[in-house]
Design a protein around this motif. Structure first.
Motif, PDB file in Angstrom:
ATOM      1  N   TYR A  58      13.509  26.558 -31.450  1.00 33.87           N
ATOM      2  CA  TYR A  58      12.937  27.796 -30.904  1.00 33.87           C
ATOM      3  C   TYR A  58      11.704  28.161 -31.711  1.00 33.87           C
ATOM      4  O   TYR A  58      11.776  28.337 -32.934  1.00 33.87           O
ATOM      5  N   LYS A  59      10.568  28.199 -31.054  1.00 36.04           N
ATOM      6  CA  LYS A  59       9.292  28.574 -31.667  1.00 36.04           C
ATOM      7  C   LYS A  59       9.004  27.770 -32.932  1.00 36.04           C
ATOM      8  O   LYS A  59       8.573  28.307 -33.954  1.00 36.04           O
ATOM      9  N   GLY A  60       9.255  26.474 -32.853  1.00 35.55           N
ATOM     10  CA  GLY A  60       8.883  25.572 -33.938  1.00 35.55           C
ATOM     11  C   GLY A  60       9.879  25.485 -35.071  1.00 35.55           C
ATOM     12  O   GLY A  60       9.584  24.846 -36.089  1.00 35.55           O
ATOM     13  N   ASP A  61      11.057  26.078 -34.915  1.00 33.97           N
ATOM     14  CA  ASP A  61      12.091  26.014 -35.941  1.00 33.97           C
ATOM     15  C   ASP A  61      13.420  25.617 -35.317  1.00 33.97           C
ATOM     16  O   ASP A  61      13.591  25.646 -34.099  1.00 33.97           O
ATOM     17  N   TYR A  62      14.362  25.258 -36.189  1.00 37.46           N
ATOM     18  CA  TYR A  62      15.718  24.941 -35.775  1.00 37.46           C
ATOM     19  C   TYR A  62      16.628  26.109 -36.133  1.00 37.46           C
ATOM     20  O   TYR A  62      16.525  26.678 -37.225  1.00 37.46           O
ATOM     21  N   TYR A  63      17.553  26.432 -35.206  1.00 33.64           N
ATOM     22  CA  TYR A  63      18.521  27.495 -35.458  1.00 33.64           C
ATOM     23  C   TYR A  63      19.928  26.930 -35.284  1.00 33.64           C
ATOM     24  O   TYR A  63      20.221  26.258 -34.285  1.00 33.64           O
ATOM     25  N   LEU A  64      20.769  27.203 -36.266  1.00 33.50           N
ATOM     26  CA  LEU A  64      22.136  26.697 -36.304  1.00 33.50           C
ATOM     27  C   LEU A  64      23.114  27.867 -36.290  1.00 33.50           C
ATOM     28  O   LEU A  64      23.059  28.746 -37.152  1.00 33.50           O
ATOM     29  N   PHE A  65      24.004  27.848 -35.305  1.00 27.86           N
ATOM     30  CA  PHE A  65      25.088  28.815 -35.201  1.00 27.86           C
ATOM     31  C   PHE A  65      26.414  28.052 -35.243  1.00 27.86           C
ATOM     32  O   PHE A  65      26.509  26.941 -34.694  1.00 27.86           O
ATOM     33  N   SER A  66      27.441  28.659 -35.833  1.00 29.62           N
ATOM     34  CA  SER A  66      28.768  28.037 -35.834  1.00 29.62           C
ATOM     35  C   SER A  66      29.829  29.106 -36.059  1.00 29.62           C
ATOM     36  O   SER A  66      29.520  30.282 -36.329  1.00 29.62           O
ATOM     37  N   THR A  67      31.071  28.710 -35.991  1.00 28.63           N
ATOM     38  CA  THR A  67      32.205  29.639 -36.020  1.00 28.63           C
ATOM     39  C   THR A  67      32.384  30.311 -37.383  1.00 28.63           C
ATOM     40  O   THR A  67      32.254  29.667 -38.428  1.00 28.63           O
ATOM     41  N   ASN A  68      32.696  31.612 -37.340  1.00 33.84           N
ATOM     42  CA  ASN A  68      33.183  32.367 -38.511  1.00 33.84           C
ATOM     43  C   ASN A  68      32.137  32.611 -39.598  1.00 33.84           C
ATOM     44  O   ASN A  68      32.509  32.874 -40.738  1.00 33.84           O
ATOM     45  N   GLN A  69      30.869  32.550 -39.311  1.00 31.54           N
ATOM     46  CA  GLN A  69      29.892  32.569 -40.403  1.00 31.54           C
ATOM     47  C   GLN A  69      29.211  33.910 -40.643  1.00 31.54           C
ATOM     48  O   GLN A  69      28.475  34.048 -41.613  1.00 31.54           O
ATOM     49  N   TRP A  70      29.437  34.896 -39.777  1.00 32.52           N
ATOM     50  CA  TRP A  70      28.857  36.218 -39.996  1.00 32.52           C
ATOM     51  C   TRP A  70      27.330  36.136 -40.130  1.00 32.52           C
ATOM     52  O   TRP A  70      26.712  36.821 -40.940  1.00 32.52           O
ATOM     53  N   GLY A  71      26.752  35.259 -39.339  1.00 33.55           N
ATOM     54  CA  GLY A  71      25.318  35.052 -39.361  1.00 33.55           C
ATOM     55  C   GLY A  71      24.969  33.664 -38.859  1.00 33.55           C
ATOM     56  O   GLY A  71      25.786  32.989 -38.218  1.00 33.55           O
ATOM     57  N   TYR A  72      23.768  33.206 -39.175  1.00 27.37           N
ATOM     58  CA  TYR A  72      23.275  31.922 -38.681  1.00 27.37           C
ATOM     59  C   TYR A  72      22.206  31.419 -39.638  1.00 27.37           C
ATOM     60  O   TYR A  72      21.778  32.126 -40.568  1.00 27.37           O
ATOM     61  N   TRP A  73      21.751  30.181 -39.420  1.00 27.09           N
ATOM     62  CA  TRP A  73      20.730  29.571 -40.275  1.00 27.09           C
ATOM     63  C   TRP A  73      19.498  29.190 -39.449  1.00 27.09           C
ATOM     64  O   TRP A  73      19.584  28.932 -38.247  1.00 27.09           O
ATOM     65  N   TRP A  74      18.364  29.105 -40.142  1.00 28.09           N
ATOM     66  CA  TRP A  74      17.175  28.506 -39.540  1.00 28.09           C
ATOM     67  C   TRP A  74      16.563  27.529 -40.530  1.00 28.09           C
ATOM     68  O   TRP A  74      16.784  27.606 -41.745  1.00 28.09           O
ATOM     69  N   SER A  75      15.787  26.579 -40.006  1.00 25.84           N
ATOM     70  CA  SER A  75      15.168  25.558 -40.838  1.00 25.84           C
ATOM     71  C   SER A  75      13.873  25.091 -40.195  1.00 25.84           C
ATOM     72  O   SER A  75      13.749  25.054 -38.968  1.00 25.84           O
TER      73      SER A  75
END
Length: 574
Positions: A58-75
């Motif tokens: 999304y817009k030149g970055d990677y976004y990672l979502f997964s179970t139980n994490q109370w948030g997400y990551w981008w790279s």
């Protein structure tokens, strides 16, 4: 010149210990996994856990979502992941999971996110700036809900949802109005497991279908060359054979899908096992990847991690995912295996202390993420030393921490690991290899790629700080190349496939004296051996994952710390 030496030394250490110019990665990926937030799941010990990953660009970055994490990551690069703390559930939404098995979709310039639910009052969220953590409700209460949901936007802009997680019911599909996200019509049954035909769909660690019927879950849709590839997880997340299958159709919903016989992503052997309930995406260079769930299932059946594997489509539009050597170092962005071998498999180990009899030192080098060595304490100064057996070229080191006597529940921020790595030619005189004594990051599966490969025999890791619990290691894994001979080619590969159950076979081969493991390749066509199984310390394998209605083709190669043998000629089993 002398006054510049401290700066020069620090710079060289940075090159050897940091992420400067890093070009490789190693599964499980090294992100700051949260701890299970569910008290009932932590009665055998508090532990890190996540699963059901989705990666989108999304817009030149990677976004990672997964179970139980109370948030997400981008790279930016799929190497360095940045966590964004965010809770999506409203106070009236019940459950510990926050977002369980989240669906993530892209609608035009908008990212949409939705969690699993059996209720009708979960919100679908939207953002045009997820990196800044700016979200608002797109649909306040999505009436039809769905467990293990997935979104898909077709080339014509039409928007679809898939869902299902059951050992009784199939996957479902439905079109949603692009503007209102209200359902168009009713859900359609889309695919139901056929374990009577496909051996890998049978429930259990040994595909025996005892105890429970197999589960189908974790939908994901990919479109390629006008065809629709619906992916799904089976037969159970706690098993080494947890995999993603794929069925192919000419329209995005309904039941007109034809299965590919073998799993798309399958990793039943090696250190990190399991490759189910995931998602397929294209990176910024156009390469396909598949992200999926790795099982641990020691302290709880839902103790899991995340792996990323190169994927793609062949000239005949067969979808594949390459998990061969999938827990060894691979290049980014291309995904090629580096050829760096594991140097310390079951080699001698010395440690500072051991916690009881249940976690001995050699469990840190047995290539099993389920077992681990634990020191008696988590104090600074506890250490572990591995002997490579001979002087070898070391390119990378992966440090896999285990959760022994951890105290956390739920996602933690501000915690960190600190340690120092040393190298030695004789086990007596030590040279600093990597200094992480000032590290402020949470690195449960830390991976260090040496910018300048080192010739050495001994590696020693000394603890400085643990975020919680004892200093415990499930895998101190040293990668590079030894100086000896590669293994000989395997001879006399035999596949005994019975008439009683064509899903199963007993495979044997003549052992190779200088090999510590084998990689067995298989497929339903001689040029399409896309799946493989890493087999350590054995020259046989009970193979129970076949399509009963297809012929199969096999080849095998041997490996040791020096490299790979030539692969055998492909053989056929009817």
């Amino acid at each position: 010149m002398e006054k510049n030496l401290p700066w020069l030394i620090a710079f060289l250490l940075l090159l050897n210990s940091g992420k400067a110019q890093q070009r490789t990665y190693c599964n499980p990926i090294n992100i700051d996994y949260g701890y299970t937030p569910i008290p009932d799941f932590s009665e055998w010990g508090r532990h890190r856990a996540t699963a059901d990953p989705v990666i989108v660009t999304y817009k030149g970055d990677y976004y990672l979502f997964s179970t139980n994490q109370w948030g997400y990551w981008w790279s930016h690069d799929m190497l360095d992941w940045h966590f964004i703390s965010r809770k999506f559930l409203h106070p009236w939404n019940k459950g510990y999971d926050e977002l369980c098995a989240p669906a993530v979709g892209i609608l035009g310039d908008t990212m949409v996110v939705f969690g699993s639910t059996y209720t009708s009052n979960f919100t679908i969220w939207m953002s045009t700036d997820p990196k800044s953590n700016e979200w608002k409700p797109l649909v306040d209460s999505f009436a039809i809900g769905g467990w293990d949901p997935a979104f898909f936007t077709d080339d014509d802009g039409r928007f679809y949802m898939y869902n299902g997680s059951s050992n009784s019911y199939p996957l479902y599909s439905i079109e949603l109005d692009r503007k209102t996200l209200q359902p168009i019509g009713t859900r359609q049954e889309t695919y139901r497991l056929e374990d009577w035909r496909y051996g890998w769909q049978r429930f259990g660690e040994y595909y025996d279908n005892t105890f429970l019927d197999p589960f189908i879950e974790g939908s994901w849709m990919t479109k390629h060359n006008g065809k629709y590839y619906l992916q799904y997880g089976a037969p159970g997340t706690e098993f080494s054979g947890y995999a993603d299958g794929v069925v192919v159709g000419d329209r995005p919903i309904g039941n007109r899908f034809t299965p590919q016989s073998d799993p798309l992503s399958f990793k039943a052997g090696g250190f990190a096992r399991g490759a189910g309930h995931g998602a397929t995406f294209q990176d910024l260079h156009g390469n396909y990847w598949h992200v999926s769930t790795i099982t641990i299932a020691v302290k709880n059946n839902f103790e899991r991690r995340i792996g990323i594997w190169p994927a793609g489509f062949d000239k005949d539009d067969v979808m594949y995912c390459n998990t061969s050597y999938g827990d060894y170092p691979h290049d980014l962005p291309g995904g090629a295996f580096t050829g760096w071998m594991l140097l310390n498999y079951k080699k001698p180990v010395l440690v500072s202390s051991t916690l009881g009899a249940g976690h001995p030192a050699n469990d840190a080098v047995d290539e099993d993420i389920k077992t681990y060595w634990s020191a008696a304490t988590g104090d600074p100064g506890e250490w572990i030393q591995t002997d490579l057996g001979q002087p070898s070229t070391v390119n990378a080191i992966q440090i896999n921490y285990a959760d022994q006597d951890a105290t956390f529940l739920g996602k933690q921020t501000g915690i960190y690991h600190q340690y120092v790595l040393y190298a030695s030619d004789d086990g007596k005189k030590w040279t600093l290899l990597a200094d992480k004594s000032k590290n402020q990051a949470d690195v449960p599966h830390d991976y260090i790629e040496l910018q300048h490969p080192m010739r050495t025999r001994f590696i020693k890791m000394e603890n400085r700080h643990m975020p919680s619990g004892k200093f415990a290691i499930s895998g101190l894994r040293v990668f590079g190349n030894g100086s000896g001979e590669r293994p000989d080619t395997v001879r006399q590969l035999i596949v005994l496939r019975t008439e009683k159950d064509k899903r199963s076979a007993w495979i044997k081969w003549r052992p190779v004296d200088n090999a510590y493991a084998y990689n067995l390749y298989y497929g339903t066509a001689p040029g399409k051996l896309y799946n493989s199984i890493m087999i350590y310390a054995a020259n046989e394998y009970w193979f129970k994952v076949m399509d009963s209605q297809k012929s199969y083709y096999f080849a095998i190669e041997a490996l040791n710390e020096n490299g790979l043998s030539p692969r055998t000629t492909v053989i056929k089993a009817n």
